[in-house]
Design a protein around this motif. Structure first.
Motif, PDB file in Angstrom:
ATOM      1  N   LEU A   3       0.864  -1.235   0.070  1.00 53.08           N
ATOM      2  CA  LEU A   3      -0.047   0.129   0.012  1.00 53.08           C
ATOM      3  C   LEU A   3       0.842   1.205  -0.054  1.00 53.08           C
ATOM      4  N   LEU A   4       1.862   1.258   0.836  1.00 57.38           N
ATOM      5  CA  LEU A   4       2.784   2.377   0.664  1.00 57.38           C
ATOM      6  C   LEU A   4       3.572   2.487  -0.667  1.00 57.38           C
ATOM      7  N   LEU A   5       3.750   1.370  -1.489  1.00 60.02           N
ATOM      8  CA  LEU A   5       4.230   1.459  -2.893  1.00 60.02           C
ATOM      9  C   LEU A   5       3.343   2.067  -3.885  1.00 60.02           C
ATOM     10  N   PHE A   6       1.997   1.815  -3.367  1.00 60.44           N
ATOM     11  CA  PHE A   6       0.821   2.422  -4.333  1.00 60.44           C
ATOM     12  C   PHE A   6       0.689   3.948  -4.133  1.00 60.44           C
ATOM     13  N   VAL A   7       0.842   4.317  -2.752  1.00 63.97           N
ATOM     14  CA  VAL A   7       0.713   5.754  -2.564  1.00 63.97           C
ATOM     15  C   VAL A   7       1.969   6.573  -3.291  1.00 63.97           C
ATOM     16  N   ILE A   8       3.171   5.960  -3.161  1.00 66.59           N
ATOM     17  CA  ILE A   8       4.114   6.547  -4.033  1.00 66.59           C
ATOM     18  C   ILE A   8       4.072   6.597  -5.317  1.00 66.59           C
ATOM     19  N   PHE A   9       3.895   5.374  -6.045  1.00 67.18           N
ATOM     20  CA  PHE A   9       3.896   5.443  -7.312  1.00 67.18           C
ATOM     21  C   PHE A   9       2.633   6.312  -7.961  1.00 67.18           C
ATOM     22  N   SER A  10       1.451   6.366  -7.044  1.00 69.84           N
ATOM     23  CA  SER A  10       0.407   7.216  -7.692  1.00 69.84           C
ATOM     24  C   SER A  10       0.675   8.763  -7.304  1.00 69.84           C
ATOM     25  N   SER A  11       1.370   8.870  -6.425  1.00 68.47           N
ATOM     26  CA  SER A  11       1.564  10.282  -5.821  1.00 68.47           C
ATOM     27  C   SER A  11       2.787  10.950  -6.845  1.00 68.47           C
ATOM     28  N   LEU A  12       3.534  10.329  -7.300  1.00 69.57           N
ATOM     29  CA  LEU A  12       4.241  10.649  -8.413  1.00 69.57           C
ATOM     30  C   LEU A  12       3.826  11.269  -9.663  1.00 69.57           C
ATOM     31  N   THR A  13       2.362  10.824  -9.891  1.00 70.86           N
ATOM     32  CA  THR A  13       1.781  11.515 -10.960  1.00 70.86           C
ATOM     33  C   THR A  13       0.887  12.733 -10.905  1.00 70.86           C
ATOM     34  N   ILE A  14       1.051  13.050  -9.523  1.00 72.30           N
ATOM     35  CA  ILE A  14      -0.201  13.772  -9.194  1.00 72.30           C
ATOM     36  C   ILE A  14       0.871  15.130  -8.794  1.00 72.30           C
ATOM     37  N   SER A  15       0.475  16.183  -9.194  1.00 74.57           N
ATOM     38  CA  SER A  15       1.183  17.568  -8.933  1.00 74.57           C
ATOM     39  C   SER A  15       0.585  18.430  -7.857  1.00 74.57           C
ATOM     40  N   ASN A  16      -0.724  17.918  -7.524  1.00 75.62           N
ATOM     41  CA  ASN A  16      -1.437  18.682  -6.594  1.00 75.62           C
ATOM     42  C   ASN A  16      -0.824  17.863  -5.229  1.00 75.62           C
ATOM     43  N   ALA A  17      -0.289  18.554  -4.278  1.00 73.54           N
ATOM     44  CA  ALA A  17       0.059  18.120  -2.980  1.00 73.54           C
ATOM     45  C   ALA A  17      -0.813  17.744  -2.048  1.00 73.54           C
ATOM     46  N   SER A  18      -2.066  18.626  -2.118  1.00 71.98           N
ATOM     47  CA  SER A  18      -2.886  18.337  -1.079  1.00 71.98           C
ATOM     48  C   SER A  18      -4.148  17.151  -1.582  1.00 71.98           C
ATOM     49  N   LEU A  70       7.412  -6.131 -13.875  1.00 74.01           N
ATOM     50  CA  LEU A  70       6.222  -7.198 -14.339  1.00 74.01           C
ATOM     51  C   LEU A  70       5.051  -5.959 -15.036  1.00 74.01           C
ATOM     52  N   LEU A  71       4.616  -4.950 -14.396  1.00 70.38           N
ATOM     53  CA  LEU A  71       3.637  -4.298 -14.933  1.00 70.38           C
ATOM     54  C   LEU A  71       3.934  -3.096 -15.626  1.00 70.38           C
ATOM     55  N   SER A  72       5.299  -2.978 -16.084  1.00 70.11           N
ATOM     56  CA  SER A  72       5.643  -1.803 -16.629  1.00 70.11           C
ATOM     57  C   SER A  72       5.085  -0.545 -15.891  1.00 70.11           C
ATOM     58  N   LEU A  73       5.227  -0.345 -14.489  1.00 68.48           N
ATOM     59  CA  LEU A  73       4.843   0.934 -13.898  1.00 68.48           C
ATOM     60  C   LEU A  73       5.213   2.249 -14.347  1.00 68.48           C
ATOM     61  N   LYS A  74       6.629   1.898 -14.549  1.00 61.92           N
ATOM     62  CA  LYS A  74       7.470   3.340 -14.801  1.00 61.92           C
ATOM     63  C   LYS A  74       6.806   3.966 -16.036  1.00 61.92           C
ATOM     64  N   ASN A  75       6.584   3.136 -17.217  1.00 65.40           N
ATOM     65  CA  ASN A  75       6.028   3.493 -18.496  1.00 65.40           C
ATOM     66  C   ASN A  75       4.538   4.183 -18.000  1.00 65.40           C
ATOM     67  N   GLU A  76       3.910   3.430 -17.460  1.00 65.64           N
ATOM     68  CA  GLU A  76       2.462   4.042 -17.148  1.00 65.64           C
ATOM     69  C   GLU A  76       2.477   5.309 -16.497  1.00 65.64           C
ATOM     70  N   ILE A  77       3.070   5.243 -15.224  1.00 67.24           N
ATOM     71  CA  ILE A  77       3.296   6.735 -14.425  1.00 67.24           C
ATOM     72  C   ILE A  77       3.918   7.600 -15.354  1.00 67.24           C
ATOM     73  N   LEU A  78       4.901   7.460 -16.031  1.00 67.50           N
ATOM     74  CA  LEU A  78       5.427   8.639 -16.770  1.00 67.50           C
ATOM     75  C   LEU A  78       4.439   9.070 -17.787  1.00 67.50           C
ATOM     76  N   ASN A  79       3.865   8.223 -18.424  1.00 63.83           N
ATOM     77  CA  ASN A  79       2.675   8.548 -19.700  1.00 63.83           C
ATOM     78  C   ASN A  79       1.499   9.208 -18.983  1.00 63.83           C
ATOM     79  N   ALA A  80       1.226   8.820 -17.881  1.00 63.96           N
ATOM     80  CA  ALA A  80      -0.043   9.325 -16.782  1.00 63.96           C
ATOM     81  C   ALA A  80       0.412  10.862 -16.414  1.00 63.96           C
ATOM     82  N   GLN A  81       1.579  10.976 -16.278  1.00 60.95           N
ATOM     83  CA  GLN A  81       2.058  12.409 -15.868  1.00 60.95           C
ATOM     84  C   GLN A  81       1.860  13.448 -17.086  1.00 60.95           C
ATOM     85  N   ASN A  82       2.322  13.068 -18.283  1.00 62.93           N
ATOM     86  CA  ASN A  82       2.270  13.876 -19.316  1.00 62.93           C
ATOM     87  C   ASN A  82       0.801  14.131 -19.888  1.00 62.93           C
TER      88      ASN A  82
END
Length: 159
Positions: free
Chosen positions: A32-47, A147-159
């Protein structure tokens, strides 16, 4: 939004499996901590990412309560979500692994300070516990990332 829901369900499912089946000497990764980190890396709104961290920590404590002080996960996930979203504004592709690993170590050590504070003073064995949890969580995070190619999905979601 579908991607977050899919990975949230996967995170909760994996946390349930790891907590019972793949615990090594009582050490289990914090998915769950990993999920928060990975998902927060795509969110620019700190709140927003802080609220996400708090809610996920609260839900995690309700589901996986382990007899520790209630609120530690909410506090830790909120802090990590906040700082991860701050980094997302200056996010660089090549530093992706560095950022999530640093935030994982930060989150686990903040959590461990509150969870094991009494034991740190009385038993040296508990000093190594956060290190084992960090290593195990980072190992699982690397496997999930590859396995899930999270890096690519996260970076694509950020753009």
């Amino acid at each position: 939004m579908k991607i977050y829901l899919k990975y949230l369900i996967l995170s909760i499912f994996l946390q349930l499996i790891f907590s019972e089946l793949i615990s090594i000497n009582g050490v289990q990764p914090n998915i769950l901590l990993l999920f928060v980190i990975f998902s927060s890396l795509t969110i620019s709104n700190a709140s927003l990412s802080t609220i996400l961290g708090f809610l996920l920590g609260f839900v995690g404590e309700l589901i996986f309560y382990s007899g520790t002080i209630f609120g530690i996960s909410s506090f830790t996930f909120s802090l990590v979500g906040f700082f991860a979203s701050k980094v997302s504004n200056n996010f660089v592709y090549r530093n992706f692994d560095f950022y999530w690993i640093v935030f994982t170590v930060l989150g686990i050590f903040i959590f461990s300070i509150f969870k094991y504070e009494f034991y740190f003073l009385s038993n040296l064995k508990f000093i190594l516990s956060p290190i084992y949890i960090c290593i195990y969580t980072i190992f699982v995070g690397l496997i999930l990332d590859r396995l899930l190619s999270l890096k690519n999905e996260i970076l694509n979601a950020q753009n």
